[in-house]
Design a protein around this motif. Sequence first.
Motif, short mmCIF file in Angstrom:
data_model
loop_
_atom_site.label_atom_id
_atom_site.label_comp_id
_atom_site.label_asym_id
_atom_site.label_seq_id
_atom_site.Cartn_x
_atom_site.Cartn_y
_atom_site.Cartn_z
N THR A 1 48.21 48.69 37.01
CA THR A 1 47.78 49.79 37.84
C THR A 1 49.03 50.63 38.10
OG1 THR A 1 46.16 48.34 38.92
CG2 THR A 1 46.70 50.41 40.04
N GLU B 1 43.76 50.31 42.82
CA GLU B 1 42.44 49.71 42.70
C GLU B 1 41.82 49.57 44.09
OE1 GLU B 1 41.32 49.02 39.63
OE2 GLU B 1 43.26 49.54 38.76
N LYS C 1 46.28 45.61 39.73
CA LYS C 1 45.96 44.59 38.72
C LYS C 1 47.26 44.04 38.14
CE LYS C 1 41.53 46.48 37.27
NZ LYS C 1 40.79 47.10 36.16
#
Length: 180
Positions: free
Chosen positions: A81, A158, A61
């Motif tokens: 992240t 992610e 992210k």
Amino acid sequence: MAKKEEPIMDGPKRMQNELKLMIEDTQLLQFRCLEVEPDNIFKWYGLLMPISAPYDKGAYKLEIDFPEQYPFKPPRLHINTKIYHPNVNERGQVCLPILESEHWLPTSRIEAVLNCLLATINDPQPDNAWSMDMANEYRNDPKKFYKIADAWVERYSEHRPTDAELVAFARKRKKGMQKS
């Protein structure tokens, strides 16, 4: 009478133009799922999808904060992240010379900044590192560095969207833009 095209969002014309170009851009495949904070054209979010191991197994992210003085002052990037990378600190700040005040040019576009960021994520730059320990490990014991980085990707990254998920996201964003 032709309908005047509505701006994507209220805000400076430069920001509107860059946002429109980024949304229409199909070449920047390593930066996807671009969204803008509602009612704040100065805050963008997206997903970095690097192509080099070990980072290519995950997604990260990214938050982009544009100052009100943009393009005269550079944006700030934060990777939200956790990533084991010599050019990213524990708070997600990225060491990128293009974003330093003395190197920033008002003619720089966000696409160029993202290309620099992705080039750095894909090919760490130990000479420009936040963490000298990590940079030294990258230089002197790459096997250890990649083993740790790979474990972090496995643990913290992610979900990396599939092509079908990316198409569905683009379709949903297009519908949302048509409603506003």
